[in-house]
Design a protein around this motif. Structure first.
Motif, PDB file in Angstrom:
ATOM      1  N   ARG A 158       0.827  -1.253  -0.043  1.00  0.00           N
ATOM      2  CA  ARG A 158      -0.116  -0.094   0.005  1.00  0.00           C
ATOM      3  C   ARG A 158       0.826   1.139  -0.012  1.00  0.00           C
ATOM      4  O   ARG A 158       0.318   2.259  -0.682  1.00  0.00           O
ATOM      5  CB  ARG A 158      -0.831  -0.108   1.128  1.00  0.00           C
ATOM      6  CG  ARG A 158      -1.992  -1.251   1.066  1.00  0.00           C
ATOM      7  CD  ARG A 158      -3.080  -0.737   2.047  1.00  0.00           C
ATOM      8  NE  ARG A 158      -4.292  -1.636   1.928  1.00  0.00           N
ATOM      9  CZ  ARG A 158      -4.787  -2.500   2.822  1.00  0.00           C
ATOM     10  NH1 ARG A 158      -3.854  -2.860   3.621  1.00  0.00           N
ATOM     11  NH2 ARG A 158      -5.698  -3.450   2.429  1.00  0.00           N
ATOM     12  N   GLU A 159       1.924   1.130   0.712  1.00  0.00           N
ATOM     13  CA  GLU A 159       2.873   2.364   0.811  1.00  0.00           C
ATOM     14  C   GLU A 159       3.453   2.644  -0.584  1.00  0.00           C
ATOM     15  O   GLU A 159       3.525   3.833  -1.010  1.00  0.00           O
ATOM     16  CB  GLU A 159       3.753   2.126   1.720  1.00  0.00           C
ATOM     17  CG  GLU A 159       3.452   2.201   3.290  1.00  0.00           C
ATOM     18  CD  GLU A 159       4.595   1.925   4.278  1.00  0.00           C
ATOM     19  OE1 GLU A 159       5.784   1.864   3.700  1.00  0.00           O
ATOM     20  OE2 GLU A 159       4.392   1.961   5.218  1.00  0.00           O
ATOM     21  N   GLN A 160       3.800   1.388  -1.220  1.00  0.00           N
ATOM     22  CA  GLN A 160       4.342   1.696  -2.765  1.00  0.00           C
ATOM     23  C   GLN A 160       3.281   2.172  -3.489  1.00  0.00           C
ATOM     24  O   GLN A 160       3.446   3.354  -4.412  1.00  0.00           O
ATOM     25  CB  GLN A 160       4.726   0.487  -3.113  1.00  0.00           C
ATOM     26  CG  GLN A 160       6.156  -0.070  -2.549  1.00  0.00           C
ATOM     27  CD  GLN A 160       6.359  -1.416  -3.186  1.00  0.00           C
ATOM     28  OE1 GLN A 160       6.064  -1.920  -4.126  1.00  0.00           O
ATOM     29  NE2 GLN A 160       7.596  -2.039  -2.440  1.00  0.00           N
ATOM     30  N   ILE A 161       2.014   1.843  -3.481  1.00  0.00           N
ATOM     31  CA  ILE A 161       0.889   2.301  -4.339  1.00  0.00           C
ATOM     32  C   ILE A 161       0.712   3.735  -4.099  1.00  0.00           C
ATOM     33  O   ILE A 161       0.503   4.534  -4.769  1.00  0.00           O
ATOM     34  CB  ILE A 161      -0.188   1.427  -4.147  1.00  0.00           C
ATOM     35  CG1 ILE A 161       0.001  -0.007  -4.748  1.00  0.00           C
ATOM     36  CG2 ILE A 161      -1.651   2.040  -4.757  1.00  0.00           C
ATOM     37  CD1 ILE A 161      -1.107  -0.958  -4.374  1.00  0.00           C
ATOM     38  N   ASN A 162       0.533   4.025  -2.877  1.00  0.00           N
ATOM     39  CA  ASN A 162       0.547   5.620  -2.509  1.00  0.00           C
ATOM     40  C   ASN A 162       1.460   6.126  -3.211  1.00  0.00           C
ATOM     41  O   ASN A 162       1.312   7.505  -3.473  1.00  0.00           O
ATOM     42  CB  ASN A 162       0.344   5.739  -0.907  1.00  0.00           C
ATOM     43  CG  ASN A 162      -0.626   4.968  -0.345  1.00  0.00           C
ATOM     44  OD1 ASN A 162      -1.652   4.763  -1.050  1.00  0.00           O
ATOM     45  ND2 ASN A 162      -0.592   4.960   1.030  1.00  0.00           N
ATOM     46  N   THR A 163       2.778   5.930  -2.964  1.00  0.00           N
ATOM     47  CA  THR A 163       3.937   6.721  -3.608  1.00  0.00           C
ATOM     48  C   THR A 163       3.766   7.113  -5.106  1.00  0.00           C
ATOM     49  O   THR A 163       4.029   7.835  -5.495  1.00  0.00           O
ATOM     50  CB  THR A 163       5.373   5.859  -3.451  1.00  0.00           C
ATOM     51  OG1 THR A 163       5.492   5.723  -1.779  1.00  0.00           O
ATOM     52  CG2 THR A 163       6.452   6.695  -3.692  1.00  0.00           C
ATOM     53  N   LYS A 164       3.400   5.733  -5.580  1.00  0.00           N
ATOM     54  CA  LYS A 164       3.159   5.863  -7.239  1.00  0.00           C
ATOM     55  C   LYS A 164       2.103   6.737  -7.607  1.00  0.00           C
ATOM     56  O   LYS A 164       2.124   7.481  -8.556  1.00  0.00           O
ATOM     57  CB  LYS A 164       3.021   4.320  -7.624  1.00  0.00           C
ATOM     58  CG  LYS A 164       2.921   4.300  -9.242  1.00  0.00           C
ATOM     59  CD  LYS A 164       4.494   4.432  -9.741  1.00  0.00           C
ATOM     60  CE  LYS A 164       4.661   4.322 -11.140  1.00  0.00           C
ATOM     61  NZ  LYS A 164       5.878   4.530 -11.579  1.00  0.00           N
ATOM     62  N   VAL A 165       0.892   6.672  -6.684  1.00  0.00           N
ATOM     63  CA  VAL A 165      -0.221   7.707  -7.121  1.00  0.00           C
ATOM     64  C   VAL A 165       0.208   9.101  -6.723  1.00  0.00           C
ATOM     65  O   VAL A 165      -0.283   9.869  -7.603  1.00  0.00           O
ATOM     66  CB  VAL A 165      -1.416   7.116  -6.134  1.00  0.00           C
ATOM     67  CG1 VAL A 165      -2.639   8.197  -6.412  1.00  0.00           C
ATOM     68  CG2 VAL A 165      -1.995   5.802  -6.519  1.00  0.00           C
TER      69      VAL A 165
END
Length: 470
Positions: free
Chosen positions: A271-278
Motif C-alpha cells: 500500500r505504501e508503494q501504491i500511495n507513492t506511485k499515485v
C-alpha cells in the motif's frame, strides 16, 4: 526493489445488477431542488427536511472535491430514514464518485483483522481518475484478405484500411482475424482498433457504401470516412479505487480476487508503494484523486479499537468522507465500561458533525406507505390506508410496511383486487409487533426455556453458596 504498479480499467464495474424490490429500492435520490431545498415528496424521500438538506450540502462539497477526511454522524430513533438518506446520497453522487456502504458488524470477520477490514473499506471509497494516452488505428476497411492453411490450423491475412488522406495495408495474425470475424467486419465498415489491447470497435458503414444494394437493416448506421492519419493518439480516462489497485498488484491474490471477493490481508508495504506511485502520477498530471464516501451503518457496534483506528485514519492524507449512523442514546462503548452519547467515544464525537433525524408525522407515514405500495405493486383501499397508518403510529413504521405484502397474499386468497381492512387485520393477528410480543412473554409467566433470572433470586442463590463454603 520497486514493484511495478498497475491499475485496472473501469470495465470491471459494467456488471448488470439484478432488479428486485428491497427495503429502500424506492429511493432514487435526496429529493432536493437546485438550491438544495428539500421537496415534500420527491425521489422516494418524504420528510426529514433538515437532515436531507444537510446531506445535500455535504454532497455538494464532495462533488467539488473540497471535503475529505471529515466525519458526519446521522443520529436518530429507529425507522427515521437514516439509511434511506445514505442511499439517496449514493444515488445522487453517481458512479464516478466512489460510495462504499458497510455495516459495523462486517468488520468483525474471521478472515482478516478489524483494522484490515476498515482499511479496505476506506480505500474502496477513494477513487483515482487515471488519464492514459493510447494509440488507435481508425479508418474505413477497403479489403480483408484471409489465407488459411490446408489443415485450417493457421490463418494469415491482410487488412487494407484508408482515410480520406491515406491508405495502408496491415498484416493480420490469428487473434486479429478472429476478432474481425467476431465483430463481423466487412469491406466498407469504419472501425477503430486499440493497439494496446487489440480491441476492435465498429463505428458503422461508410457513406460511400450507402448506394450499395446489399441487404441492410433499418438500423444500419452510416458515418463519414475518417480524415487525417490512420494511426492516432487518444486520451483515455478511467476511474478505479485504491483498493482495486491494491488487489490487482497483490501477488497472493491478483486480478481474479476482484471477482471472487476474498482478497485476504494485503501487506502495508504494498500500500505504501501504491500511495507513492499515485502521488507521482498526481505530480505528473496523469492521475487525480477523487475522495468518495464511506457509510458505516450501526456504528455503535464498533469497539474501542476500531474507533481509535478511525481517529487516526481520518487525519490521513488519503481519507474519504466518513458518514456514520446510530440509533443509540447514552450507551456503553464496546470494549469498555464507559457510557457515551450514541455509543461513540468523546474524542471521535468531537471530530464529527452530528445531523439528527426525527420521527415521522402521520401524514408523512401515509405518504411513505403509498410509495411502498406503488413499489410493491399493491393497491390499498382508502380505509385500509388509514388503518395501516394508525398501525404504524401505534407500532413501528417497519412493521406496518412489512404487513403490506402479507396482506396482499391474504387478499389474493379471497380473489380481491384491492387490499382491504379485513386483510390487514388478519395479517395483524398472524404477525406480532414488538409491544404485543413483550406482552405475550409476560403472559407466559416463565414457561419459556432459559429465561433471565431475577436479581433477587440470584442474590439468594449467592448467599446460599457463601453459607455452604463457610
Amino acid at each position: 526493489m520497486a514493484t511495478q504498479i498497475t491499475a485496472g480499467t473501469s470495465e470491471l464495474r459494467d456488471i448488470t445488477k439484478m432488479e428486485r424490490i428491497g427495503a429502500h429500492s424506492h429511493v432514487r435520490g435526496l429529493g432536493l431542488d437546485d438550491r438544495l431545498e428539500p421537496r415534500d415528496n420527491s425521489q422516494g424521500m418524504v420528510g426529514q427536511g433538515k437532515a436531507r438538506k444537510a446531506a445535500g450540502m455535504i454532497l455538494r462539497m464532495v462533488q467539488d472535491g473540497r471535503i475529505a477526511g471529515r466525519a458526519i454522524l446521522f443520529a436518530g430513533p429507529p425507522s427515521t430514514g437514516k439509511t434511506a438518506i445514505a442511499l439517496g446520497m449514493a444515488q445522487t453522487l453517481g458512479q464516478d464518485v466512489p460510495f462504499t456502504m458497510i455495516a459495523a458488524s462486517e468488520v468483525f470477520s474471521l478472515s482478516m483483522s478489524k483494522t484490515e477490514a476498515l482499511t479496505q473499506a476506506i480505500r474502496r471509497s477513494i477513487g483515482v481518475r487515471i488519464r492514459e494516452e493510447t494509440e488507435i488505428i481508425e479508418g474505413e476497411v477497403v479489403e480483408i484478405q484471409i489465407d488459411r492453411s490446408l489443415t485450417g490450423a493457421t490463418k494469415t491475412g491482410k487488412l487494407t484500411i484508408k482515410t480520406t488522406d491515406m491508405e495502408t495495408i496491415y498484416d493480420l495474425g490469428t487473434k486479429m482475424i478472429d476478432a474481425l470475424s467476431k465483430e463481423k467486419v466487412l469491406a466498407g465498415d469504419v472501425i477503430v482498433i486499440d493497439k494496446t489491447s487489440g480491441k476492435i470497435s465498429k463505428l458503422g458503414r461508410s457513406f460511400t457504401r450507402s448506394r450499395d444494394y446489399d441487404a441492410m437493416g433499418a438500423d444500419t448506421k452510416f458515418v463519414q470516412c475518417p480524415e487525417g492519419e490512420i494511426q492516432k493518439r487518444k486520451e483515455v480516462v478511467h476511474t478505479v479505487s485504491l483498493h482495486e489497485i491494491d488487489v490487482i498488484n497483490s501477488r497472493t491474490q491478483g486480478f481474479l480476487a476482484l471477482f471472487a471477493g476474498d482478497t485476504g490481508e494485503i501487506k502495508p508495504e504494498l500500500r505504501e508503494q501504491i500511495n507513492t506511485k499515485v502521488a507521482e502520477w498526481r505530480e505528473e498530471g496523469k492521475a487525480e484523486i477523487i475522495p468518495g464516501v464511506l457509510f458505516i451503518d450501526e456504528v455503535h457496534m464498533l469497539d474501542i479499537e476500531c474507533f481509535s483506528f478511525l481517529n487516526r485514519a481520518l487525519e490521513n492524507e488519503l481519507s474519504p468522507l466518513v458518514i456514520m449512523a446510530s440509533n443509540r442514546g447514552m450507551s456503553r462503548i464496546r470494549g469498555t465500561n464507559v457510557r457515551s452519547p450514541h455509543g461513540l467515544p468523546v474524542d471521535l464525537l468531537d471530530r464529527v458533525l452530528i445531523v439528527s433525524t426525527r420521527p415521522y408525522s402521520e401524514e408523512e407515514i401515509q405518504q411513505i406507505i403509498q410509495i411502498r405500495c406503488e413499489e410493491e405493486d399493491v393497491t390499498l383501499t382508502s380505509d385500509a390506508l388509514n388503518v395501516l397508518t394508525s398501525m404504524a403510529s401505534s407500532t413501528t413504521l417497519r412493521y406496518a410496511l412489512n404487513l403490506i405484502s402479507c396482506a396482499q397474499m391474504i387478499s389474493r386468497k379471497r380473489k380481491a383486487e384491492q387490499v382491504g381492512v379485513e386483510d390487514l387485520r388478519r395479517a395483524y393477528t398472524y404477525f406480532m409487533d414488538e409491544k404485543r410480543s413483550v406482552q405475550w412473554l409476560k403472559e407466559q409467566q416463565g414457561s419459556l426455556v432459559f429465561e433471565e433470572i431475577s436479581v433477587s433470586t440470584t442474590a439468594e442463590k449467592g448467599g446460599a453458596a457463601d453459607t455452604m463454603e463457610t
